[in-house]
Enzyme design. Structure first.
Site: not given
Ligand code: SAH
Length: 346
Positions: A91, A118, A161-162, A193, A216-218, A292, A335
């Protein structure tokens, strides 16, 4: 499966051509054909001799992806589902902002990081994408924009992907995007990211590049972060923060800390307090992201009022932050959502 010519960085193509006994101005010509005129067929390179065009045709394709599905949102967001040469799906998203057009690129087919919120993680990693397969995602969108004489101005590697689990290909891809004879998109308009692969953050800190780094801290504490993101068990917050300090020492660049607001999970006042302690003194800002919803995972999004409350609390605590506006809410913009649906996993 033939390689795509987009796989080559300028230097790699130059070496390849030298090995074939070509002069180095050929590299410049070919890059111009690929990235300025954006040809779709090697035969269109009118100033390149026939024998070289034949070699290209034997060894490479230009475009390694095919459009399978396209969803356009009212706000200008467009989501593309592409099929790779071996049938795998990836995607890509085009987002349109006041400041320009940003393409969100996928770096792998699926992902192994297993973040619990995710959609990408619903499908395990099948393989890495090559540099050229990432390039092709951008080129597809750019070719679409060419019709309207518009240009991709920003790229974020935030699709499936990472990127730091596919480090070399991602760096090659960014090199071509940034190259004067490539797409010539400024380094400060390119963002990577990562979920926090510490050794690669340290490696990235030593690249002499001006790309943006987003983390991506979260979650603001290890217990919660380990629950949400398995990578935290390998590289806990203290290691991550040390790596980020190292990055800041070596680069005068502000780091983005992404923080998805998950209702009743990481959105409480104490989380804001913990977050402020964690980022104190760092050259970083927190980007609060609306979640999302991915039905499978059971997490809920935070309403706007609560998001603003969290934001205000951070501001009071002296943490620089922004509240990201949601794009593509009416399409499958989370994503991995589109792909997971296409594969019957959602
Ligand atoms: N693997 C990398 C890049 C891809 S994810 C990373 O972890 O940063 C890109 C960003 O989208 C990350 O911050 C991830 O945590 C966030 N993300 C994943 N699923 C999501 C969702 N359902 N809603 C909003 N952000 C999301």
């Amino acid at each position: 499966m033939k390689k795509t010519i987009y796989d080559f960085t300028y230097e790699q193509l130059n070496t390849w051509l030298m090995d074939k006994g070509e002069k180095s101005y050929r590299t410049k010509q070919i890059f111009q054909w690929l990235y300025r005129r954006r040809i779709t067929d090697f035969a269109m390179m009118s100033d390149i001799k026939q024998s070289l065009i034949e070699t290209f045709n034997e060894d490479f394709v230009i475009d390694p992806i095919k459009l399978k599905q396209r969803q356009a949102s009212k706000d200008g967001t467009v989501k593309y589902l592409f099929e790779l040469q071996d049938g795998f799906l990836v995607e890509t998203v085009l987002m349109q902002f006041d400041y320009g057009k940003s393409v969100c690129v996928s770096s792998q087919v699926g992902c192994n990081m297993g973040c619990t919120f995710c959609a990408s993680g619903l499908l395990k990693k099948n393989r890495d994408l090559s540099a050229g397969e990432m390039m092709a995602q951008v080129m597809y969108v750019q070719k679409e924009l060419d019709v309207r004489e518009e240009r991709v101005s920003h790229i974020v590697i935030m699709g499936t992907g990472e990127p730091f689990d596919n480090y070399d290909n991602v760096m090659d891809f960014l090199k071509t995007v940034n190259h004067d004879l490539g797409l010539a998109i400024g380094a400060r308009h390119l963002s990577v990211s990562t979920c926090g692969i510490v050794p690669r953050i340290k490696q990235f800190a030593r690249e002499k590049v001006q790309y943006n780094l987003a983390i991506s801290l979260h979650a603001p504490n290890d217990a919660l972060r380990s629950k949400l993101m398995p990578i935290n068990q390998a590289y806990p917050l203290s290691d991550l923060m040390d790596a980020l300090k190292e990055y800041s020492t070596l680069n005068n660049r502000r780091i983005t800390l992404e923080y998805i607001l998950l209702k009743d999970v990481n959105d409480q006042p104490e989380h804001a307090t913990q977050l402020s302690k964690l980022v104190k003194g760092m050259n970083a800002y927190v980007n609060l992201i609306p979640y999302n919803v991915v039905d499978e995972h059971g997490f809920r999004a935070v309403d706007v009022a609560s998001a603003l409350k969290f934001y205000d609390k951070l501001m009071k605590l002296g943490v620089k932050s922004t509240l990201r506006k949601e794009n593509g809410g009416d399409i499958d913009a989370a994503c991995g959502q589109l792909r997971a649906k296409a594969e019957g996993k959602l």
